[in-house]
Design an enzyme around this catalytic site. Structure first.
Site, PDB file in Angstrom:
ATOM      1  N   GLY A 136       0.810  -1.221   0.000  1.00  0.00           N
ATOM      2  CA  GLY A 136       0.000   0.000   0.000  1.00  0.00           C
ATOM      3  C   GLY A 136       0.835   1.258   0.000  1.00  0.00           C
TER       4      GLY A 136
ATOM      5  N   ASP B 203      -0.917  -7.013  -5.552  1.00  0.00           N
ATOM      6  CA  ASP B 203      -2.262  -7.077  -4.991  1.00  0.00           C
ATOM      7  C   ASP B 203      -2.138  -7.899  -3.709  1.00  0.00           C
ATOM      8  OD1 ASP B 203      -4.877  -7.794  -4.279  1.00  0.00           O
ATOM      9  OD2 ASP B 203      -5.551  -7.909  -6.353  1.00  0.00           O
TER      10      ASP B 203
ATOM     11  N   TYR C  56     -15.086  -0.889   8.425  1.00  0.00           N
ATOM     12  CA  TYR C  56     -13.702  -0.472   8.668  1.00  0.00           C
ATOM     13  C   TYR C  56     -13.321  -0.700  10.126  1.00  0.00           C
ATOM     14  CZ  TYR C  56      -9.698   2.762   8.912  1.00  0.00           C
ATOM     15  OH  TYR C  56      -8.453   3.325   9.099  1.00  0.00           O
TER      16      TYR C  56
ATOM     17  N   LYS D 206     -10.557  -3.251  11.778  1.00  0.00           N
ATOM     18  CA  LYS D 206      -9.442  -2.785  12.599  1.00  0.00           C
ATOM     19  C   LYS D 206      -9.386  -3.511  13.945  1.00  0.00           C
ATOM     20  CE  LYS D 206      -7.431  -0.027   9.782  1.00  0.00           C
ATOM     21  NZ  LYS D 206      -6.153  -0.488   9.190  1.00  0.00           N
TER      22      LYS D 206
END
Length: 313
Positions: free
Chosen positions: A8, A52, A141, A145
């Site tokens: 990322g 990916d 999200y 997390k």
């Protein structure tokens, strides 16, 4: 840390993290990866690999070839984007994390991945939020997390992987414009102040959220990863924050530099709902005590730097 692979690397944190690590450890010792080739000048034409994070075999092949001692797993879909496609968010945020942790386990890598204040929920104490407290998030999200924090703890306790992480607040940067987060208003407002002299906030005026300038966030990652593991009582969920602010506070600070700046509101119910489920201000005591977390930027200093940097662009 001597050789570092980053997933990322084109994301909100990844670009600046890559540049700082290359400055500190040498370009040849830092390999950034992302799902597409870089377009910006900062990383274009430098060592880079397309990855990916759902492709574990490709991930392992890159690690086998590059031979890092550390993996920084930054690939993630942010809060508002994840709500639009929760199944895809699970694939990226959890599937990618499992692949990265398995790779770290197999190759004996030190491992970092960030969590977020999104790991908290409406039942979490709002003020001076402790590091260890109730976590019942209401977004995909947030669920990702919390699960990620626990999974990293599991890999440390079960397999001995040296996992480390922080819960980041909203991160503010002039290098990369926002990418789908609930705290994005605090970046957009600076760009629009200089472009148009006005900004329409999607977050309501009295909504306080924790924030941090990106330089402090990058420094925190490096400081935690360089800390002696003997110092760390905790591992993967350190609260870190530099300031708790709302849109009116940011606007008032901007007006010290742009007196005619105008702020109005068109509240987005989705992002506002997410913001209201998060704490107003978290307690970073353990990060300060265990590994010396010490942010340098408050709202005043950050505003000066942001406006100057965006003008120079």
């Amino acid at each position: 840390m001597e050789r570092i692979i980053i997933t990322g690397a084109l994301g909100q944190i990844g670009t600046e993290l890559t540049l700082k690590l290359r400055e500190k450890y040498g370009e040849e010792n830092v390999l950034p990866t992302d799902i597409k080739e870089p377009e910006g000048e900062a990383l274009k034409g430098k060592p880079f690999e397309v990855l990916d994070v759902r492709d574990q075999e490709r991930m392992k092949a890159l690690v086998s070839e590059f031979k890092p001692d550390t993996m920084m797993h930054m690939a993630s879909l942010l809060s508002a984007t994840a709500e639009k496609n929760p199944q895809f968010a699970w694939e990226i945020n959890m599937g990618g994390l499992v692949n990265a942790l398995e790779t770290a386990r197999e190759f004996g890598l030190k491992f970092f991945t960030p969590s977020s204040i999104g790991a908290f929920g409406p039942s979490t104490p709002k003020e001076n939020t402790p590091q260890v407290t109730i976590q019942r998030p209401t977004t995909m999200y947030g669920v990702n997390k919390v699960a990620g924090e626990l999974l990293c703890d599991y890999y440390h306790e079960k397999f001995g992987v040296d996992t480390r992480g922080v819960r980041f607040p909203g991160l503010i940067s002039h290098v990369k414009e926002p990418g789908g987060g609930t705290t994005d208003y605090a970046v957009e407002i600076y760009f629009e102040a200089l472009r148009n002299g006005r900004y329409t906030s999607f977050i309501d005026k009295s909504t306080n959220m924790d924030m941090m300038y990106m330089d402090d966030a990058i420094d925190a990652i490096i400081k935690l990863m360089e800390a002696d593991p003997g110092q760390l009582k905790d591992r993967n969920a350190f609260n870190v924050s530099a300031m708790s602010i709302n849109p009116e506070m940011v606007a008032n600070e901007i007006r010290k530099h742009i007196p005619d700046f105008e702020l109005d509101y068109d509240v987005d119910p989705v992002r506002q709902g997410i913001a209201e489920s998060w704490p107003n201000a978290i307690d970073s005591t353990e990060a300060k005590r265990q590994w010396g977390f010490d942010p340098r930027y408050d709202l005043e200093k950050m505003t000066e730097v942001m406006l100057e940097a965006i003008r120079n662009k």
